[in-house]
Design a protein around this motif. Structure first.
Motif, PDB file in Angstrom:
ATOM      1  N   ILE A  51       0.849  -1.191   0.000  1.00 21.08           N
ATOM      2  CA  ILE A  51       0.000   0.000   0.000  1.00 21.08           C
ATOM      3  C   ILE A  51       0.882   1.238   0.000  1.00 21.08           C
ATOM      4  N   ASP A  52       0.658   2.111  -0.955  1.00 19.31           N
ATOM      5  CA  ASP A  52       1.440   3.334  -1.091  1.00 19.31           C
ATOM      6  C   ASP A  52       0.581   4.537  -0.731  1.00 19.31           C
ATOM      7  N   THR A  53       1.065   5.341   0.198  1.00 24.77           N
ATOM      8  CA  THR A  53       0.328   6.512   0.635  1.00 24.77           C
ATOM      9  C   THR A  53       1.298   7.680   0.786  1.00 24.77           C
ATOM     10  N   ALA A  54       0.827   8.779   1.376  1.00 19.85           N
ATOM     11  CA  ALA A  54       1.675   9.951   1.618  1.00 19.85           C
ATOM     12  C   ALA A  54       0.949  10.901   2.558  1.00 19.85           C
ATOM     13  N   PRO A  55       1.692  11.653   3.372  1.00 23.71           N
ATOM     14  CA  PRO A  55       1.054  12.615   4.262  1.00 23.71           C
ATOM     15  C   PRO A  55       0.212  13.657   3.526  1.00 23.71           C
ATOM     16  N   ILE A  56       0.683  14.091   2.372  1.00 17.98           N
ATOM     17  CA  ILE A  56      -0.018  15.157   1.663  1.00 17.98           C
ATOM     18  C   ILE A  56      -1.381  14.718   1.150  1.00 17.98           C
ATOM     19  N   TYR A  57      -1.601  13.429   0.988  1.00 20.83           N
ATOM     20  CA  TYR A  57      -2.880  12.926   0.493  1.00 20.83           C
ATOM     21  C   TYR A  57      -3.966  13.125   1.546  1.00 20.83           C
ATOM     22  N   GLY A  58      -4.670  14.244   1.423  1.00 20.82           N
ATOM     23  CA  GLY A  58      -5.692  14.568   2.408  1.00 20.82           C
ATOM     24  C   GLY A  58      -5.109  15.145   3.678  1.00 20.82           C
ATOM     25  N   GLN A  59      -3.839  15.589   3.620  1.00 22.21           N
ATOM     26  CA  GLN A  59      -3.154  16.175   4.759  1.00 22.21           C
ATOM     27  C   GLN A  59      -3.237  15.247   5.977  1.00 22.21           C
ATOM     28  N   GLY A  60      -2.820  14.029   5.749  1.00 17.43           N
ATOM     29  CA  GLY A  60      -2.779  13.003   6.779  1.00 17.43           C
ATOM     30  C   GLY A  60      -3.933  12.022   6.717  1.00 17.43           C
ATOM     31  N   HIS A  61      -4.997  12.380   6.007  1.00 10.97           N
ATOM     32  CA  HIS A  61      -6.208  11.551   6.017  1.00 10.97           C
ATOM     33  C   HIS A  61      -5.975  10.182   5.365  1.00 10.97           C
ATOM     34  N   SER A  62      -5.220  10.143   4.281  1.00 11.24           N
ATOM     35  CA  SER A  62      -4.964   8.872   3.608  1.00 11.24           C
ATOM     36  C   SER A  62      -4.220   7.915   4.529  1.00 11.24           C
ATOM     37  N   GLU A  63      -3.204   8.404   5.222  1.00 11.05           N
ATOM     38  CA  GLU A  63      -2.448   7.529   6.124  1.00 11.05           C
ATOM     39  C   GLU A  63      -3.344   7.000   7.247  1.00 11.05           C
ATOM     40  N   ILE A  64      -4.251   7.823   7.737  1.00  7.47           N
ATOM     41  CA  ILE A  64      -5.173   7.384   8.797  1.00  7.47           C
ATOM     42  C   ILE A  64      -6.099   6.282   8.271  1.00  7.47           C
ATOM     43  N   ASN A 101      -7.737  22.134   1.035  1.00  9.22           N
ATOM     44  CA  ASN A 101      -7.839  20.866   1.755  1.00  9.22           C
ATOM     45  C   ASN A 101      -9.239  20.284   1.611  1.00  9.22           C
ATOM     46  N   ASN A 102      -9.495  19.179   2.264  1.00  6.09           N
ATOM     47  CA  ASN A 102     -10.789  18.511   2.105  1.00  6.09           C
ATOM     48  C   ASN A 102     -11.958  19.321   2.648  1.00  6.09           C
ATOM     49  N   ALA A 103     -11.649  20.316   3.496  1.00  5.81           N
ATOM     50  CA  ALA A 103     -12.703  21.188   4.030  1.00  5.81           C
ATOM     51  C   ALA A 103     -12.927  22.404   3.145  1.00  5.81           C
ATOM     52  N   GLY A 104     -12.173  22.465   2.032  1.00  3.55           N
ATOM     53  CA  GLY A 104     -12.323  23.589   1.111  1.00  3.55           C
ATOM     54  C   GLY A 104     -11.518  24.811   1.491  1.00  3.55           C
ATOM     55  N   GLU A 105     -10.635  24.661   2.479  1.00  6.44           N
ATOM     56  CA  GLU A 105      -9.824  25.795   2.932  1.00  6.44           C
ATOM     57  C   GLU A 105      -8.551  25.896   2.101  1.00  6.44           C
ATOM     58  N   ASP A 106      -8.102  27.119   1.855  1.00  8.11           N
ATOM     59  CA  ASP A 106      -6.887  27.353   1.082  1.00  8.11           C
ATOM     60  C   ASP A 106      -5.659  26.871   1.856  1.00  8.11           C
ATOM     61  N   ILE A 107      -4.773  26.177   1.159  1.00  9.65           N
ATOM     62  CA  ILE A 107      -3.500  25.764   1.743  1.00  9.65           C
ATOM     63  C   ILE A 107      -2.389  25.992   0.724  1.00  9.65           C
ATOM     64  N   ASP A 108      -1.192  26.254   1.235  1.00  7.96           N
ATOM     65  CA  ASP A 108      -0.009  26.390   0.390  1.00  7.96           C
ATOM     66  C   ASP A 108       0.856  25.159   0.571  1.00  7.96           C
ATOM     67  N   ILE A 109       1.297  24.577  -0.531  1.00  6.49           N
ATOM     68  CA  ILE A 109       2.108  23.366  -0.496  1.00  6.49           C
ATOM     69  C   ILE A 109       3.568  23.727  -0.764  1.00  6.49           C
ATOM     70  N   TYR A 110       4.428  23.350   0.161  1.00  4.01           N
ATOM     71  CA  TYR A 110       5.865  23.579   0.015  1.00  4.01           C
ATOM     72  C   TYR A 110       6.593  22.244  -0.116  1.00  4.01           C
ATOM     73  N   LYS A 111       7.619  22.236  -0.950  1.00  2.00           N
ATOM     74  CA  LYS A 111       8.464  21.065  -1.110  1.00  2.00           C
ATOM     75  C   LYS A 111       9.723  21.295  -0.280  1.00  2.00           C
ATOM     76  N   TYR A 112       9.836  20.507   0.788  1.00  2.00           N
ATOM     77  CA  TYR A 112      10.929  20.734   1.726  1.00  2.00           C
ATOM     78  C   TYR A 112      11.405  19.404   2.306  1.00  2.00           C
ATOM     79  N   ALA A 113      12.698  19.169   2.229  1.00  2.00           N
ATOM     80  CA  ALA A 113      13.263  17.892   2.709  1.00  2.00           C
ATOM     81  C   ALA A 113      14.504  18.129   3.554  1.00  2.00           C
ATOM     82  N   GLY A 114      14.426  19.143   4.430  1.00  2.90           N
ATOM     83  CA  GLY A 114      15.496  19.368   5.391  1.00  2.90           C
ATOM     84  C   GLY A 114      15.473  18.304   6.482  1.00  2.90           C
TER      85      GLY A 114
END
Length: 330
Positions: A51-64, A101-114
């Motif tokens: 099973i392949d998932t990611a935190p960004i998928y639903g902002q944690g919802h997919s992993e849950i 997000n899933n609630a229709g609220e605006d979010i900004d997505i950043y690519k960061y791997a520090g």
């Protein structure tokens, strides 16, 4: 189901793996949690153990959702693949894009791997997934603001700590893969690949074949396009990213469906759907270890899983490839 070694490791994945992006709802016009759980469990019952998932998928919802689905399946019987490096809760790295997000609220997505971000992301994922280790931990997209060696030094620490088994990348080009390999054994690249998107065959495929790496092909059905079910005038739910995707515009839809009609006799001969034929073709291509296939419900998951049971001869694949060569999209 077929099970294949992940590159040069001892970890085996199901050749058709469950892609849990749509399960998270984000960018897919929402999802039904109960149906998503049933889809994962039904796929597992048919042999789809990865099973392949990611935190960004639903902002944690997919992993849950994944955690709920696999809770009683036996941790040693499943392989959990997740990712890091896309933050919606931290304005650091470089700006990727605006979304909702899933609630229709605006979010900004950043690519960061520090380093500090990766350590936090891993802890958060472990909690959401209800597990103490991740089988394959993958950077979701390249981060041009963080040196690659810093990113994979952090993953090396997580491996030493027993929280991650193996490191992979997603959407890396050849140069980035080679650079990452200087720090840590990179076992796989998860990258888009389908009948209508084959650019990786030029550089990535030869590299992984020579160096015993794996390719996890995502969007092998081009987000539903190659199922034959998306016709001109198809209605997408609000928030479904496919509505604006170039491949789903009228001219390309017509061409793709004409192309699929040429494959239909072969699918019928194999007692398979078009989707199953496409998935089987995908995992039969050189260098492709796994095809990731999403499912909205149990029926779709079962259908995807059974694609692994189809047998294509060299002549069958040549026939399909000949038709692919004729397809010219706008």
């Amino acid at each position: 189901m077929e099970y294949r070694k992940l590159g040069n490791t001892d970890l085996k994945l199901s050749a058709i793996a469950f892609g849990a992006w749509a399960a998270g709802g984000w960018m897919w016009g929402g999802s039904d949690e109960n149906e998503a759980i049933k889809a994962i469990q039904s796929g597992f019952d048919e042999g789809m153990t990865s099973i392949d998932t990611a935190p960004i998928y639903g902002q944690g919802h997919s992993e849950i959702i994944v955690a709920k689905a696999v809770k009683n399946l036996g941790r040693d019987k499943i392989q959990i693949l997740t990712k890091f490096g896309m933050r919606w809760d931290l304005a650091k790295g470089y700006f990727g894009f605006k979304s909702k997000n899933n609630a229709g609220e605006d979010i900004d997505i950043y690519k960061y791997a520090g380093k500090e971000s990766i350590i936090k992301e891993c802890e958060d994922s472990l909690k959401r997934l209800g597990t103490d280790y991740i089988d394959l931990y993958q950077i979701h997209w390249p981060d041009i603001t963080t040196p690659i060696h810093e990113t994979f030094e952090a993953i090396s620490k997580l491996i030493n700590d027993g929280k991650v088994r193996y490191a992979g990348v997603c959407n890396y080009n050849l140069e980035q893969m080679i650079e990452a390999e200087k720090t840590l054994n990179i076992v796989s690249n998860q990258i888009p690949y389908s009948m209508v998107r084959r650019t990786i065959e030029k550089e990535i495929v030869p590299y992984v074949l020579e160096n015993h790496k794996a390719i996890l092909a995502y969007s092998p059905l081009e987000r539903g396009l190659l199922t034959g079910k998306i016709k001109e005038g198809y209605h997408f739910n609000e928030g479904d990213h496919r509505a604006e995707h170039p491949l789903y515009q009228k001219e390309n839809l017509v061409k793709v469906n004409q192309f699929l009609s040429t494959l239909l006799p072969l699918a019928q001969e194999k007692n398979a759907s078009l989707s199953q034929l496409v998935l089987r073709w995908t995992i039969d291509q050189p260098g492709i270890t796994v095809a990731l296939a999403g499912a909205r419900n149990a029926e779709q998951a079962i259908q995807n899983t059974q694609a692994a049971n189809i047998k294509l001869s060299k002549e069958d694949i040549l026939l399909v490839n000949t038709e692919i060569e004729k397809l010219k999209l706008a």
